[in-house]
Write a protein that holds these residues in place. Structure first.
Motif, PDB file in Angstrom:
ATOM      1  N   GLN A  23     -20.253  99.976  56.207  1.00 28.02           N
ATOM      2  CA  GLN A  23     -20.764  98.671  55.779  1.00 28.02           C
ATOM      3  C   GLN A  23     -21.924  98.219  56.673  1.00 28.02           C
ATOM      4  O   GLN A  23     -22.970  97.792  56.176  1.00 28.02           O
ATOM      5  N   GLU A  24     -21.772  98.360  57.986  1.00 27.34           N
ATOM      6  CA  GLU A  24     -22.838  97.948  58.906  1.00 27.34           C
ATOM      7  C   GLU A  24     -24.087  98.815  58.740  1.00 27.34           C
ATOM      8  O   GLU A  24     -25.210  98.313  58.794  1.00 27.34           O
ATOM      9  N   SER A  25     -23.894 100.116  58.507  1.00 29.00           N
ATOM     10  CA  SER A  25     -25.049 100.997  58.299  1.00 29.00           C
ATOM     11  C   SER A  25     -25.791 100.643  57.020  1.00 29.00           C
ATOM     12  O   SER A  25     -27.032 100.639  56.992  1.00 29.00           O
ATOM     13  N   LEU A  26     -25.043 100.348  55.959  1.00 27.29           N
ATOM     14  CA  LEU A  26     -25.687  99.938  54.707  1.00 27.29           C
ATOM     15  C   LEU A  26     -26.444  98.626  54.894  1.00 27.29           C
ATOM     16  O   LEU A  26     -27.557  98.471  54.379  1.00 27.29           O
ATOM     17  N   ASN A  27     -25.867  97.684  55.636  1.00 23.76           N
ATOM     18  CA  ASN A  27     -26.558  96.426  55.911  1.00 23.76           C
ATOM     19  C   ASN A  27     -27.852  96.689  56.675  1.00 23.76           C
ATOM     20  O   ASN A  27     -28.890  96.090  56.371  1.00 23.76           O
ATOM     21  N   THR A  28     -27.804  97.605  57.645  1.00 26.16           N
ATOM     22  CA  THR A  28     -28.979  97.947  58.436  1.00 26.16           C
ATOM     23  C   THR A  28     -30.077  98.563  57.563  1.00 26.16           C
ATOM     24  O   THR A  28     -31.270  98.353  57.803  1.00 26.16           O
ATOM     25  N   LEU A  29     -29.664  99.300  56.533  1.00 22.03           N
ATOM     26  CA  LEU A  29     -30.637  99.913  55.616  1.00 22.03           C
ATOM     27  C   LEU A  29     -31.179  98.930  54.587  1.00 22.03           C
ATOM     28  O   LEU A  29     -31.973  99.299  53.726  1.00 22.03           O
ATOM     29  N   GLY A  30     -30.744  97.675  54.676  1.00 20.58           N
ATOM     30  CA  GLY A  30     -31.280  96.657  53.785  1.00 20.58           C
ATOM     31  C   GLY A  30     -30.353  96.250  52.658  1.00 20.58           C
ATOM     32  O   GLY A  30     -30.723  95.453  51.808  1.00 20.58           O
ATOM     33  N   TYR A  31     -29.164  96.783  52.629  1.00 15.47           N
ATOM     34  CA  TYR A  31     -28.196  96.430  51.584  1.00 15.47           C
ATOM     35  C   TYR A  31     -27.260  95.337  52.098  1.00 15.47           C
ATOM     36  O   TYR A  31     -26.056  95.544  52.280  1.00 15.47           O
ATOM     37  N   GLU A  32     -27.848  94.154  52.333  1.00 19.04           N
ATOM     38  CA  GLU A  32     -27.079  93.044  52.897  1.00 19.04           C
ATOM     39  C   GLU A  32     -25.993  92.528  51.960  1.00 19.04           C
ATOM     40  O   GLU A  32     -25.070  91.835  52.376  1.00 19.04           O
ATOM     41  N   GLN A  33     -26.093  92.856  50.664  1.00 18.73           N
ATOM     42  CA  GLN A  33     -25.099  92.391  49.707  1.00 18.73           C
ATOM     43  C   GLN A  33     -23.750  93.093  49.891  1.00 18.73           C
ATOM     44  O   GLN A  33     -22.741  92.639  49.364  1.00 18.73           O
ATOM     45  N   VAL A  34     -23.708  94.195  50.664  1.00 19.09           N
ATOM     46  CA  VAL A  34     -22.445  94.891  50.931  1.00 19.09           C
ATOM     47  C   VAL A  34     -21.696  94.104  51.993  1.00 19.09           C
ATOM     48  O   VAL A  34     -22.113  94.038  53.153  1.00 19.09           O
ATOM     49  N   LEU A  35     -20.595  93.485  51.599  1.00 11.68           N
ATOM     50  CA  LEU A  35     -19.824  92.645  52.508  1.00 11.68           C
ATOM     51  C   LEU A  35     -18.655  93.388  53.146  1.00 11.68           C
ATOM     52  O   LEU A  35     -18.149  92.978  54.199  1.00 11.68           O
ATOM     53  N   ASN A  36     -18.209  94.456  52.526  1.00  7.04           N
ATOM     54  CA  ASN A  36     -17.065  95.194  53.046  1.00  7.04           C
ATOM     55  C   ASN A  36     -17.096  96.598  52.460  1.00  7.04           C
ATOM     56  O   ASN A  36     -17.559  96.806  51.344  1.00  7.04           O
TER      57      ASN A  36
END
Length: 83
Positions: A23-36
């Protein structure tokens, strides 16, 4: 032959550090909509015809494939599968 597809996931409430890292890696790649994110296992087994599939799969999951204390599992059975 019979194909069994098994999905194993952590029970609700069990911490999932691998899922958190995804989840944190996806957020870092710009996918902030991934919450969990939750990470599990997927397996396919091919069994011989004529076996008590449900009983055997339940035993396999309980004894080896899943940790019943922290994991849930579900499976589907496909009969008449050619390899």
């Amino acid at each position: 032959m019979i194909k069994v597809k098994i999905h194993i996931t952590l029970k609700p409430g069990v911490l999932d550090p691998q899922g958190k890292a995804v989840q944190e890696s996806l957020n870092t790649l710009g996918y902030e909509q991934v919450l969990n994110a939750r990470v599990g296992k997927y397996m396919e087994l091919t069994l011989e015809e004529g076996t008590d599939v449900d009983q055997q799969v339940e035993e396999m999951c309980a004894k080896l494939l899943a940790n019943p204390v922290i994991e849930d599992y579900e499976y589907t059975v496909e009969e008449g599968v050619t390899q």
